[in-house]
Design an enzyme around this catalytic site. Structure first.
Site, PDB file in Angstrom:
ATOM      1  N   HIS A 110       0.815  -1.219   0.000  1.00 34.98           N
ATOM      2  CA  HIS A 110       0.000   0.000   0.000  1.00 34.98           C
ATOM      3  C   HIS A 110       0.841   1.257   0.000  1.00 34.98           C
ATOM      4  O   HIS A 110       2.023   1.237   0.309  1.00 34.98           O
ATOM      5  CB  HIS A 110      -0.987   0.019   1.183  1.00 34.98           C
ATOM      6  CG  HIS A 110      -0.370   0.019   2.547  1.00 34.98           C
ATOM      7  ND1 HIS A 110      -0.096  -1.140   3.245  1.00 34.98           N
ATOM      8  CD2 HIS A 110       0.016   1.019   3.371  1.00 34.98           C
ATOM      9  CE1 HIS A 110       0.421  -0.845   4.429  1.00 34.98           C
ATOM     10  NE2 HIS A 110       0.513   0.473   4.540  1.00 34.98           N
ATOM     11  N   GLU A 145      -7.830   3.798   9.931  1.00 35.67           N
ATOM     12  CA  GLU A 145      -7.374   3.660   8.554  1.00 35.67           C
ATOM     13  C   GLU A 145      -8.449   3.044   7.682  1.00 35.67           C
ATOM     14  O   GLU A 145      -9.292   2.276   8.153  1.00 35.67           O
ATOM     15  CB  GLU A 145      -6.090   2.833   8.477  1.00 35.67           C
ATOM     16  CG  GLU A 145      -6.251   1.382   8.890  1.00 35.67           C
ATOM     17  CD  GLU A 145      -4.945   0.587   8.810  1.00 35.67           C
ATOM     18  OE1 GLU A 145      -3.906   1.125   9.230  1.00 35.67           O
ATOM     19  OE2 GLU A 145      -4.986  -0.553   8.339  1.00 35.67           O
ATOM     20  N   GLN A 151      -3.959   3.462   1.388  1.00 32.73           N
ATOM     21  CA  GLN A 151      -4.322   3.445   2.810  1.00 32.73           C
ATOM     22  C   GLN A 151      -4.476   4.898   3.253  1.00 32.73           C
ATOM     23  O   GLN A 151      -3.520   5.672   3.207  1.00 32.73           O
ATOM     24  CB  GLN A 151      -3.203   2.762   3.610  1.00 32.73           C
ATOM     25  CG  GLN A 151      -3.412   2.745   5.113  1.00 32.73           C
ATOM     26  CD  GLN A 151      -2.190   2.166   5.839  1.00 32.73           C
ATOM     27  OE1 GLN A 151      -1.124   2.738   5.782  1.00 32.73           O
ATOM     28  NE2 GLN A 151      -2.369   1.021   6.472  1.00 32.73           N
ATOM     29  N   HIS A 200       3.777   7.109   3.887  1.00 32.45           N
ATOM     30  CA  HIS A 200       4.745   6.019   3.739  1.00 32.45           C
ATOM     31  C   HIS A 200       4.353   5.081   2.615  1.00 32.45           C
ATOM     32  O   HIS A 200       3.220   5.143   2.122  1.00 32.45           O
ATOM     33  CB  HIS A 200       4.905   5.235   5.048  1.00 32.45           C
ATOM     34  CG  HIS A 200       3.686   4.492   5.521  1.00 32.45           C
ATOM     35  ND1 HIS A 200       2.743   5.031   6.367  1.00 32.45           N
ATOM     36  CD2 HIS A 200       3.242   3.233   5.259  1.00 32.45           C
ATOM     37  CE1 HIS A 200       1.804   4.140   6.619  1.00 32.45           C
ATOM     38  NE2 HIS A 200       2.072   3.043   5.958  1.00 32.45           N
ATOM     39  N   GLU A 255       7.408   0.907   5.244  1.00 37.26           N
ATOM     40  CA  GLU A 255       6.809  -0.088   6.128  1.00 37.26           C
ATOM     41  C   GLU A 255       6.966  -1.457   5.476  1.00 37.26           C
ATOM     42  O   GLU A 255       6.689  -1.612   4.285  1.00 37.26           O
ATOM     43  CB  GLU A 255       5.317   0.225   6.319  1.00 37.26           C
ATOM     44  CG  GLU A 255       4.570  -0.792   7.176  1.00 37.26           C
ATOM     45  CD  GLU A 255       3.067  -0.514   7.246  1.00 37.26           C
ATOM     46  OE1 GLU A 255       2.594   0.454   6.610  1.00 37.26           O
ATOM     47  OE2 GLU A 255       2.358  -1.286   7.906  1.00 37.26           O
TER      48      GLU A 255
HETATM   49 CO    CO Z   1       0.808   1.400   6.339  1.00 37.20          CO
END
Ligand code: CO
Length: 136
Positions: free
Chosen positions: A8, A44, A55, A79, A129
């Site tokens: 994502h 989220e 996301q 991110h 991530e």
């Molecule tokens: Co994330």
């Protein structure tokens, strides 16, 4: 180290409902689910796009990491997340490479995934991530 796919792209927003409505109207995508992840201080929503997700992250409190990010930088890209098979092995590899890890050990994120973050100062100014999804 092998990345399976781009899991994502995460975008920090002030108002999750408004952002979801915007993505629906502009791009025709609907959230597959949304959830509160207390450990990360966010609510989220995951919007499927091909095999990946957008996301959308709304902070639960102003003093959470995403809340502070919004205060400093405003809404925007927060991110990128890569799926890996074995997050422990991925962290071992990054440690051996001298990467600047935020999480020395994985923690639990949305979807019950095991996740770990790599500091944006480590490479190309991007918070990364790693995600190891539960089986299935
Ligand atoms: Co994330």
């Amino acid at each position: 180290m092998k990345l399976l796919n781009l899991d994502h792209v995460a975008i920090a927003v002030w108002n999750l409902d408004a952002a979801i409505a915007g993505y629906r109207d502009r791009y025709g995508v609907e959230p597959l689910w949304r959830e509160v992840v207390e450990a990360q201080g966010v609510e989220e929503a995951m919007l499927p796009v091909g095999g990946s997700f957008v996301q959308l992250l709304q902070p639960l409190t102003p003093d959470s990491p995403v809340g502070r990010f919004l205060e400093r930088r405003g809404e925007g890209l927060h991110h990128v997340a890569f799926a890996v098979v074995d997050i422990e092995a991925a962290l071992d590899h990054l440690r051996a490479e001298g990467a600047r890890l935020i999480d020395e050990v994985p923690r639990i994120g949305g979807r019950g995934a095991r996740i770990a973050f790599v500091h944006p100062a480590d490479l190309a100014g991007t918070l990364v991530e790693l995600v190891e999804l539960p089986d299935g």
